[in-house]
Scaffold this active site. Structure first.
Site, PDB file in Angstrom:
ATOM      1  N   LYS A 219       1.027  -1.036  -0.375  1.00  0.00           N
ATOM      2  CA  LYS A 219       0.259   0.163   0.302  1.00  0.00           C
ATOM      3  C   LYS A 219       0.844   1.065   0.256  1.00  0.00           C
ATOM      4  O   LYS A 219       0.796   2.058  -0.571  1.00  0.00           O
ATOM      5  CB  LYS A 219      -1.362  -0.480   1.277  1.00  0.00           C
ATOM      6  N   GLU A 225      10.576  -4.015   4.723  1.00  0.00           N
ATOM      7  CA  GLU A 225      10.052  -5.577   3.965  1.00  0.00           C
ATOM      8  C   GLU A 225      10.312  -6.122   2.929  1.00  0.00           C
ATOM      9  O   GLU A 225      11.038  -6.944   1.883  1.00  0.00           O
ATOM     10  CB  GLU A 225       9.504  -6.736   4.973  1.00  0.00           C
ATOM     11  N   GLY A 280      -4.872  -2.274   5.387  1.00  0.00           N
ATOM     12  CA  GLY A 280      -4.393  -3.460   4.982  1.00  0.00           C
ATOM     13  C   GLY A 280      -4.669  -4.736   5.389  1.00  0.00           C
ATOM     14  O   GLY A 280      -4.827  -5.365   3.960  1.00  0.00           O
ATOM     15  N   ARG A 281      -4.946  -4.534   5.731  1.00  0.00           N
ATOM     16  CA  ARG A 281      -5.548  -6.363   6.423  1.00  0.00           C
ATOM     17  C   ARG A 281      -7.068  -6.323   6.261  1.00  0.00           C
ATOM     18  O   ARG A 281      -7.278  -7.223   6.304  1.00  0.00           O
ATOM     19  CB  ARG A 281      -5.723  -6.426   7.514  1.00  0.00           C
ATOM     20  N   GLU A 366      -4.451  -7.232  15.169  1.00  0.00           N
ATOM     21  CA  GLU A 366      -4.104  -5.465  14.568  1.00  0.00           C
ATOM     22  C   GLU A 366      -5.014  -4.459  14.389  1.00  0.00           C
ATOM     23  O   GLU A 366      -4.921  -3.981  15.102  1.00  0.00           O
ATOM     24  CB  GLU A 366      -3.628  -6.196  12.971  1.00  0.00           C
ATOM     25  N   HIS A 397      -3.965 -33.971  17.912  1.00  0.00           N
ATOM     26  CA  HIS A 397      -3.821 -34.867  18.642  1.00  0.00           C
ATOM     27  C   HIS A 397      -2.222 -33.660  19.084  1.00  0.00           C
ATOM     28  O   HIS A 397      -1.060 -34.891  19.037  1.00  0.00           O
ATOM     29  CB  HIS A 397      -3.089 -35.883  17.782  1.00  0.00           C
ATOM     30  N   LYS A 529       8.128  -0.148  13.277  1.00  0.00           N
ATOM     31  CA  LYS A 529       9.183  -0.375  12.699  1.00  0.00           C
ATOM     32  C   LYS A 529       9.964   1.357  12.820  1.00  0.00           C
ATOM     33  O   LYS A 529      11.048   0.660  12.200  1.00  0.00           O
ATOM     34  CB  LYS A 529       8.001   0.086  11.392  1.00  0.00           C
TER      35      LYS A 529
HETATM   36  O1  F6P Z   1       1.616  -4.739   9.716  1.00  0.00           O
HETATM   37  C1  F6P Z   1       1.695  -3.259  10.024  1.00  0.00           C
HETATM   38  C2  F6P Z   1       1.104  -3.111   8.206  1.00  0.00           C
HETATM   39  O2  F6P Z   1       0.674  -1.509   8.405  1.00  0.00           O
HETATM   40  C3  F6P Z   1       0.050  -3.616   8.276  1.00  0.00           C
HETATM   41  O3  F6P Z   1      -1.489  -3.289   8.634  1.00  0.00           O
HETATM   42  C4  F6P Z   1      -0.311  -4.307   6.582  1.00  0.00           C
HETATM   43  O4  F6P Z   1      -0.841  -4.671   5.940  1.00  0.00           O
HETATM   44  C5  F6P Z   1       1.415  -3.725   6.220  1.00  0.00           C
HETATM   45  O5  F6P Z   1       2.059  -3.392   7.032  1.00  0.00           O
HETATM   46  C6  F6P Z   1       2.434  -3.738   5.136  1.00  0.00           C
HETATM   47  O6  F6P Z   1       2.082  -2.814   4.807  1.00  0.00           O
HETATM   48  P1  F6P Z   1       2.250  -1.727   2.915  1.00  0.00           P
HETATM   49  O7  F6P Z   1       1.164  -2.475   2.488  1.00  0.00           O
HETATM   50  O8  F6P Z   1       2.545  -0.726   3.179  1.00  0.00           O
HETATM   51  O9  F6P Z   1       3.642  -2.750   2.594  1.00  0.00           O
END
Ligand code: F6P
Length: 567
Positions: A219, A225, A280-281, A366, A397, A529
């Site tokens: 987004k 990462e 995002g989620r 979250e 199990h 972050k």
């Molecule tokens: O984990 C935090 C977050 O902001 C989530 O809400 C989001 O889905 C994820 O990081 C990834 O963010 P982006 O889509 O901006 O890379």
């Protein structure tokens, strides 16, 4: 600013939730029901299933195996009225800026608004742009799947690598995993999320540059990462192809940040847009679902949207007493507050749904892992629970022992399709029927338990000596009275999966409203972050540090030594 007074006086200032008549009535009622057994309630009321079950399309929710009676249910429903849950629901669907700390709407429901009725954000109907991106996804996925769009050297695309994290990974990942039976032969999809270089490295070992399409899903297009993995994938691609220009054919972006995607080298026509009012989620319904469309086709992606839309309609129109997400939210609150349950488990009796609980962890934790209410005050009650789970029957199990005989109460959602796409039968039995039997047996055993008299009768019937019976008997007793929801549906297809995901989204929403928190921000994650980027700079300097607390300094300095000695 945080009102200091509330932070210190949480015990003296009671929130409107705790003070509300329905809450107080529930508190009083709890004392009278907390020791009542479900076994007895079933024995006394043969209408329990009819009263405590509901259906949406072919999805049946049986919530009769819960520690509730008519009075509990009435009071819980009253809480929904008192907390004006349906007013908030309508605000969300209408695009009001209910995400108050980021000053924007939460409009994932517009992404799957299959009725196409206008939805306005700041006076603009957003449906035309949603439809435009859906059309772009249809065109692009059709061309890739049909072999019209090929790699730089003319090869068909055989592998899709989605690079993203959090909502830009978990949603499309769980859907692609679950929809494996509907995937196009010869087209595989992979998900890289972890900044641990092992994740990308192991996936790149399995794909060829000339037949791989990378989707950089972010987004913000700034997530550390994702950007690191995207740049490493880009380097790998250039090293193998020696052709920088070929990047344009092999990398596409799904983002709200066009500028950053252009800097990365992605062509305008290969950018799939979404908007800041999609959290995002909650984004798998947007262009973040591109890997889904590529993997199972755009028609099936739209079936996923249809299923979610059907659940949206149910959430909008069903009365409280039959409203599936509302009921599940209320039961969660009942156990979390009155029975002090810390967590709930989601157990899918379906191997394709193995990532479902991982997806739900982000969705729920979250969204509702918050301590500050919508007025900026600290809450005086617990909020979001811990969510966890695995697939059945495996976990029977493993950790089911704790469900049956442990000291902690863990409410459990059980999910199962009535039919499998992989029927297997041999001389020992029909495998899906055995799975079903385990599903029914577990929810029944958890509800009924086993009394001392029943355990004793069983041991005596087995012919065991009286002395041994005496020693073993206490271990063979099961208290029972463990609450479960059973969710059964015809089969796991795109439409049903869409409905199930939307069911949990709305459940989380309803709980957030009752708790008076903002379910749509994630400042805790942002804090982590920010700190990581400062520490990263110190690691890169390669010097001993005294910059942080004593523990962190020692850990970093020790790690620095270990790295210096590593060959
Ligand atoms: O984990 C935090 C977050 O902001 C989530 O809400 C989001 O889905 C994820 O990081 C990834 O963010 P982006 O889509 O901006 O890379």
């Amino acid at each position: 600013m945080f009102p200091q007074k509330n932070r210190n006086d949480v015990n003296t200032i009671m929130s409107t939730l705790i003070q509300s008549p329905a809450w107080q009535a529930l508190q009083a009622h709890f004392k009278s029901i907390k020791n009542t057994s479900m076994r007895d309630m079933f024995a006394q009321d043969n209408q329990r299933f009819n009263k405590f079950s509901t259906q949406m399309d072919d999805i049946l929710l049986d919530f009769s195996k819960n520690r509730i009676n008519d009075e509990t249910f009435k009071l819980l429903c009253e809480l929904v009225r008192e907390r004006h849950v349906f007013d908030w629901r309508d605000k969300m669907f209408a695009g009001e800026a209910i995400n108050i700390s980021e000053f924007r709407p939460a409009l994932h429901t517009a992404l799957r608004n299959r009725s196409n009725t206008p939805v306005f954000v700041e006076g603009e109907n957003v449906m035309p742009k949603i439809n435009r991106v859906l059309a772009q996804m249809r065109y692009f996925s059709g061309r890739i799947r049909g072999g019209h769009l090929r790699g730089y050297s003319g090869h068909l695309f055989k592998d899709i690598v989605n690079i993203g994290i959090g909502g830009s990974d978990l949603g499309p990942h769980v859907v692609c995993d679950s929809m494996k039976p509907y995937a196009q032969r010869g087209l595989d999809v992979h998900f890289v999320s972890n900044v641990d270089p092992t994740h990308l490295t192991e996936i790149l070992k399995r794909v060829q540059p000339e037949s791989t399409l990378f989707i950089v899903s972010s987004k913000s297009f700034t997530t550390q990462e994702t950007m690191l993995n995207a740049h490493s994938a880009r380097n790998w691609f250039i090293n193998h192809t020696n052709d920088k220009k070929a990047i344009a054919r092999h990398f596409v972006a799904v983002t709200t940040n066009r500028e950053k995607a252009t800097e990365f080298g992605i062509l305008e026509e290969n950018m799939f847009e979404f908007w800041d009012w999609v959290g995002g989620r909650y984004s798998l319904w947007s262009a973040i679902g591109l890997p889904i469309a590529l993997y199972i086709g755009m028609d099936r992606f739209e079936q996923l949207l249809d299923g979610a839309h059907a659940m949206d309609q149910h959430f909008k129109t069903a009365p409280i007493e039959k409203n599936m997400p509302v009921i599940m939210a209320l039961l969660g609150i009942w156990y979390s507050h009155f029975f002090a349950a810390q967590s709930y488990a989601v157990i899918s009796y379906n191997q394709y749904l193995r990532r479902f609980s991982a997806f739900l962890q982000q969705l729920d934790m979250e969204s509702n892992g918050k301590t500050i209410n919508r007025q900026g005050q600290q809450v005086d009650y617990t909020t979001g629970p811990i969510v966890w789970g695995e697939t059945g029957s495996n976990c029977q199990h493993a950790f089911f022992q704790l469900f049956h005989q442990g000291t902690r109460l863990v409410p459990v959602d059980f999910l199962i399709p009535a039919n499998t796409c992989n029927p297997l039968r041999n001389k020992l039995g029909n495998q899906h029927e055995v799975l079903l039997a385990n599903f029914f047996a577990q929810t029944r055993a958890l509800m009924r338990g086993k009394t001392e008299a029943e355990a004793l009768a069983e041991l005596e019937a087995s012919g065991m000596a009286a002395e041994k019976i005496k020693a073993v008997l206490p271990h063979k007793i099961f208290a029972g009275n463990k609450p479960t929801n059973s969710i059964i549906f015809e089969r796991l297809d795109a439409r049903t999966l869409g409905s199930l995901i939307a069911l949990y989204e709305h459940k989380v929403f309803v709980q957030g409203i009752i708790w008076n928190i903002n379910s749509f921000d994630q400042w805790g994650v942002e804090y982590g972050k920010q700190m990581a980027s400062d520490i990263e700079n110190v690691i890169a300097e390669g010097k001993e540090t005294q910059r942080y607390d004593d523990s962190t300094n020692h850990l970093m300095n020790y790690c620095r030594l270990l790295r210096a000695e590593f060959p």
